[in-house]
Design a protein around this motif. Sequence first.
Motif, short mmCIF file in Angstrom:
data_model
loop_
_atom_site.label_atom_id
_atom_site.label_comp_id
_atom_site.label_asym_id
_atom_site.label_seq_id
_atom_site.Cartn_x
_atom_site.Cartn_y
_atom_site.Cartn_z
N SER A 175 -10.58 -36.27 12.94
CA SER A 175 -9.71 -36.35 11.67
C SER A 175 -10.22 -37.21 10.73
O SER A 175 -10.81 -38.28 10.87
CB SER A 175 -8.08 -36.95 12.26
N GLU A 177 -8.71 -39.23 9.16
CA GLU A 177 -8.21 -40.65 9.40
C GLU A 177 -8.58 -41.61 10.45
O GLU A 177 -8.17 -42.39 10.40
CB GLU A 177 -6.81 -40.21 9.43
N HIS A 178 -9.49 -40.71 11.38
CA HIS A 178 -9.98 -41.45 12.51
C HIS A 178 -11.04 -42.53 11.81
O HIS A 178 -11.66 -42.55 11.17
CB HIS A 178 -10.76 -40.47 13.35
N ALA A 238 -7.31 -32.37 13.00
CA ALA A 238 -6.81 -32.85 11.43
C ALA A 238 -5.51 -33.51 11.49
O ALA A 238 -5.25 -34.47 10.80
CB ALA A 238 -6.75 -31.60 10.67
N ARG A 239 -4.75 -33.14 12.59
CA ARG A 239 -3.11 -33.69 12.46
C ARG A 239 -3.28 -34.96 13.42
O ARG A 239 -2.24 -35.50 13.59
CB ARG A 239 -2.45 -32.71 12.93
N GLY A 240 -4.32 -35.36 13.96
CA GLY A 240 -4.46 -36.40 14.57
C GLY A 240 -4.23 -36.33 16.22
O GLY A 240 -3.84 -37.48 16.84
N TYR A 243 -9.62 -35.71 19.55
CA TYR A 243 -10.99 -35.30 19.01
C TYR A 243 -11.32 -34.04 19.72
O TYR A 243 -10.80 -33.57 20.72
CB TYR A 243 -11.79 -36.26 19.07
N GLY A 259 -4.71 -31.50 6.30
CA GLY A 259 -5.40 -32.46 6.87
C GLY A 259 -6.88 -32.12 6.74
O GLY A 259 -7.13 -30.85 6.77
N VAL A 261 -10.63 -32.54 8.56
CA VAL A 261 -11.76 -32.97 9.75
C VAL A 261 -12.98 -33.44 9.25
O VAL A 261 -13.45 -33.02 8.34
CB VAL A 261 -11.77 -31.87 10.90
#
Length: 305
Positions: A175, A177-178, A238-240, A243, A259, A261
């Motif tokens: 993601s 956000e990762h 993408a939505r967490g 992976y 979201g 990736v």
Amino acid sequence: MGKSFTLVQLRYFGAVAKLENMTAAAAELNVTQSTLSSAMAQLERELGAALFTRLSSKGLRLTPAGRRLLLGSQAFLEEADLLYQAVRDESEALAGELVVGIYSPLAPFKAPVILQAFEAAHPNVKVSFHEGDQESLRQALLDGVCEVALMYDLGVGREFERRMLERIPPHVLVSAEHPRAARREEPVSLREFAQEPFILLDLKHTREYYLDMFKQLGIRPETRHVVSGYETVRSYVARGHGYSLLNQRISMKTTYAGGEVVALGIIEELPPIEVSLVRPVGAKPTRKSRAFERICIELYGKASG
């Protein structure tokens, strides 16, 4: 002494093989069912082999002999058409229909591009793509549903010949956000993710390919989700939800579910996937399928070196 089957019988046979139903084939050919049945019976007598297995539901399935005849007759009938054109001094431009198999995860990336190039070069040929997983494409090739298929090398045995087009290495997908996404230019070790939830693309041969990577490194993934859709994997990531490992890279980072990736290169030397043109060994290709192969090689073949 040569056998005396006719071109008409072969054309009738091709229609029955495609539709797997005598009534539907008779309607498509605009002949009576009795005429078609008689022609198929005569063809089987001439060849000395059963071409179809009759099912209780009135459907038909090709026998091994029928599959061999279908694979050989397509190119033969095309050559007959070209001979007719030559006698009449007509153009030998390719025409007719061509069914091509394509591995489902490849279809969004490759099919529209190939189709555009092929139609520009051969506007009189109608190309249809038969999508499927690796196993269903293998069977479609053997059954004569498609002449050639664009697919991965996974699970392709010696009963097929391959022309490799591309080698595509795997990558880790996270993601946006990762924590690791902020350093997206730096390759990662797959070991870094051993304790994180893993999302597995669950297609036959493909899943084994990805799971074998972990085995090579002596680690066991924490598989949280198992899904069969390429875009579903991307959306979960993408939505967490975890992976994943994939090969094809998509330029668009946003997924269907919203979201973004990020694709990360992998430090470890892991086996790439080979994208190949595949056809059954011994099958004589039609000029249309050869033209399709040339288009694919022009578009992607340079990436194989």
